[in-house]
Design a protein around this motif. Sequence first.
Motif, short mmCIF file in Angstrom:
data_model
loop_
_atom_site.label_atom_id
_atom_site.label_comp_id
_atom_site.label_asym_id
_atom_site.label_seq_id
_atom_site.Cartn_x
_atom_site.Cartn_y
_atom_site.Cartn_z
N ALA A 1 0.83 -1.22 0.00
CA ALA A 1 0.00 0.00 0.00
C ALA A 1 0.86 1.26 0.00
O ALA A 1 0.58 2.23 -0.72
N MET A 2 1.94 1.23 0.77
CA MET A 2 2.83 2.41 0.83
C MET A 2 3.52 2.62 -0.51
O MET A 2 3.70 3.76 -0.97
N ILE A 3 3.92 1.53 -1.17
CA ILE A 3 4.59 1.66 -2.46
C ILE A 3 3.65 2.28 -3.49
O ILE A 3 4.03 3.19 -4.25
N VAL A 4 2.40 1.81 -3.55
CA VAL A 4 1.44 2.37 -4.51
C VAL A 4 1.14 3.83 -4.19
O VAL A 4 1.02 4.68 -5.09
N ASP A 5 1.05 4.15 -2.90
CA ASP A 5 0.81 5.55 -2.51
C ASP A 5 1.95 6.44 -2.96
O ASP A 5 1.73 7.55 -3.47
N ASP A 6 3.19 5.98 -2.80
CA ASP A 6 4.35 6.76 -3.25
C ASP A 6 4.33 6.93 -4.77
O ASP A 6 4.68 8.00 -5.30
N MET B 1 8.05 -0.80 -6.93
CA MET B 1 7.79 0.60 -7.22
C MET B 1 7.92 0.86 -8.73
O MET B 1 7.10 1.57 -9.34
N GLU B 2 8.92 0.27 -9.34
CA GLU B 2 9.13 0.44 -10.78
C GLU B 2 7.97 -0.16 -11.58
O GLU B 2 7.51 0.41 -12.57
N ALA B 3 7.47 -1.33 -11.16
CA ALA B 3 6.36 -1.98 -11.87
C ALA B 3 5.10 -1.13 -11.78
O ALA B 3 4.42 -0.90 -12.80
N VAL B 4 4.76 -0.66 -10.58
CA VAL B 4 3.55 0.16 -10.43
C VAL B 4 3.69 1.47 -11.20
O VAL B 4 2.75 1.93 -11.85
N ARG C 1 9.11 -8.27 -25.61
CA ARG C 1 10.01 -7.15 -25.87
C ARG C 1 9.73 -6.52 -27.24
O ARG C 1 9.55 -7.23 -28.22
N PHE C 2 9.70 -5.22 -27.25
CA PHE C 2 9.60 -4.41 -28.46
C PHE C 2 8.26 -4.54 -29.18
O PHE C 2 8.11 -4.03 -30.28
N TYR C 3 7.29 -5.21 -28.54
CA TYR C 3 5.97 -5.26 -29.18
C TYR C 3 5.21 -3.98 -28.85
O TYR C 3 5.13 -3.59 -27.68
N ARG C 4 4.66 -3.36 -29.84
CA ARG C 4 3.88 -2.14 -29.65
C ARG C 4 2.51 -2.32 -30.28
O ARG C 4 2.40 -2.78 -31.43
N ALA C 5 1.50 -1.98 -29.50
CA ALA C 5 0.13 -2.08 -30.03
C ALA C 5 -0.08 -1.02 -31.10
O ALA C 5 0.74 -0.12 -31.31
N ARG C 6 -1.22 -1.15 -31.78
CA ARG C 6 -1.49 -0.21 -32.88
C ARG C 6 -1.61 1.23 -32.39
O ARG C 6 -1.35 2.18 -33.12
N THR C 7 -2.00 1.38 -31.12
CA THR C 7 -2.13 2.75 -30.57
C THR C 7 -0.82 3.30 -30.05
O THR C 7 -0.76 4.47 -29.65
N ASP C 8 0.20 2.50 -30.02
CA ASP C 8 1.50 2.93 -29.46
C ASP C 8 2.37 3.42 -30.60
O ASP C 8 2.82 2.64 -31.44
N ARG C 9 2.63 4.67 -30.62
CA ARG C 9 3.45 5.23 -31.69
C ARG C 9 4.82 5.69 -31.19
O ARG C 9 5.75 5.82 -31.97
N ASP C 10 4.93 5.99 -29.89
CA ASP C 10 6.16 6.58 -29.41
C ASP C 10 6.99 5.64 -28.54
O ASP C 10 8.18 5.85 -28.36
N GLY C 11 6.37 4.66 -27.93
CA GLY C 11 7.09 3.82 -27.00
C GLY C 11 8.03 2.84 -27.69
O GLY C 11 7.98 2.62 -28.90
N ALA C 12 8.90 2.26 -26.88
CA ALA C 12 9.84 1.26 -27.39
C ALA C 12 9.31 -0.16 -27.24
O ALA C 12 9.93 -1.10 -27.69
N GLY C 13 8.16 -0.31 -26.58
CA GLY C 13 7.60 -1.65 -26.40
C GLY C 13 8.26 -2.44 -25.31
O GLY C 13 8.33 -3.67 -25.39
N LEU C 14 8.76 -1.77 -24.26
CA LEU C 14 9.45 -2.47 -23.18
C LEU C 14 8.80 -2.26 -21.82
O LEU C 14 9.20 -2.90 -20.84
N GLY C 15 7.82 -1.35 -21.71
CA GLY C 15 7.24 -1.04 -20.41
C GLY C 15 6.57 -2.24 -19.77
O GLY C 15 6.89 -2.63 -18.65
N LEU C 16 5.62 -2.87 -20.48
CA LEU C 16 4.94 -4.04 -19.93
C LEU C 16 5.87 -5.26 -19.84
O LEU C 16 5.64 -6.15 -19.03
N SER C 17 6.91 -5.29 -20.67
CA SER C 17 7.89 -6.38 -20.54
C SER C 17 8.60 -6.29 -19.19
O SER C 17 8.83 -7.31 -18.52
N LEU C 18 8.93 -5.06 -18.78
CA LEU C 18 9.55 -4.88 -17.46
C LEU C 18 8.58 -5.27 -16.35
O LEU C 18 8.96 -5.94 -15.38
N ILE D 1 9.23 -8.29 -13.64
CA ILE D 1 9.20 -8.06 -12.18
C ILE D 1 8.15 -8.97 -11.53
O ILE D 1 8.38 -9.54 -10.46
N ALA D 2 6.98 -9.11 -12.17
CA ALA D 2 5.94 -9.99 -11.62
C ALA D 2 6.42 -11.44 -11.57
O ALA D 2 6.22 -12.14 -10.57
#
Length: 448
Positions: A312-317, A351-354, A404-421, A425-426
């Motif tokens: 809870a504290m991590i999500v609050d931060d 913290m990085e995942a949230v 890694r590096f997969y980007r949905a049709r709505t993703d134009r700017d990302g590198a496709g690594l956010g959800l991979s991270l 972590i999960a």
Amino acid sequence: MIFPTDPRRRAMWRWGGALAALLVLQSIVLALAFWMLANGSHRRAIEHALADDCTFFRLTPPDERAEELREKLARDIHRDRFLGLFDAKGALIAGNVAHLPPVVPGGASFVADVAPTELPGKHSDQARITVCPLSADMRLLAGVDLDDTEEALRLVWRSLLLGLVPGRVLALGFGLVAGRRAARQVDTVRRLTERIMSGDLAQRLPVPAHPDSFGMLCAHINTMLDRLQLLIADMRGIGDDIAHQMRTPLTRLRARLDRGLRDAADAEDFAAVADQALVQIDALLGIVAALLRLRELEDHARRSRFAPVDLAMIVDDACDLHRPLAEDRGIALACAIAPVPPVEGDASLLMEAVANLIDNAMKFGPAGGAVRVSVSLAPEGAVVTVADDGPGIPAAERALVTQRFYRARTDRDGAGLGLSLVKAIADLHGFQLRFADDRSAVMLVCPS
């Protein structure tokens, strides 16, 4: 015997010969042990009988010893017992032994020749005897004829020798067959490793339907090779992805630098070109840092630093960290945090995942929309939910967006690594990453 010249066949013969020799040696050792036990058992039985005789006559009154001795000899129907009462000078008082042996060694019993008086035609016989004092003027010689005992031991010895012959033959045959089989199994593994080292990662060891110990080992080796092949394919894929993903922005960067340098007329134009180049270089460095981060997470070395974490504290931060950015973008960030039991994990990674989930929701949600973050307690554990007003991730792409590096049709700017991270972590923590079916929401389920 002509030994094979092929090194593999020589190895088979060495394995088989060594196992056969071991089995033969084992059978010989067992035979000798049985012989020693049988011989010792006979000797202990005789010494026990002799000790009983000494005890009996020592407790018998002196004037009744001669009569008791004659009765014992009369009951000896096999004529294998020797008993004699002698006075202090060695003269025979009663018994079936003519005289004492010339030398009486110390100890419980000894083997000596005796002169029997009640065996017609026999002047000497070998027996195990003992001489025990009964009183100051009387001694008892008690003994057992060794003819029957030695015959029994000879029969045991001949039986052992006869049993060793087929035993040695079976040991040799079994040792050679088992040794050669073991050598062939090892040679199969060796040939497999040679093919794998040559680059053929698809080879596997045969596993029978009902595997023995070696079959189970082959199954484990095959599982290890499957994992190795998957990791190598993953590494090759990562290399291809990196080359593909980095080539386009590097090409674009080079083209912009080339055009900017050619079109720049003054120092301000050069500075603008440099600033744009720095922005693109920072984006490339972010991709490299994210890849290194994924590699660190997949190593699972950070598990040793796990400790109880207040989720809870991590999500609050994380909410506090993103509120200024949400206000700048006109996004309403709402956080509903309920207390939950601590979870085992790495606080900085969680913290990085949230933070990645909140950042994705703010990036791909509609402009001026809302992002809702909640922490709740479910039967399966603590659940962190991040939702936005967007259309969500299509069901067909949910298994792909964590690659890694997969980007949905709505993703134009990302590198496709956010959800991979987030997925890495999960997995490191043993948590689950889920996508809601009825709304645009991502849930991190954390079993406590």
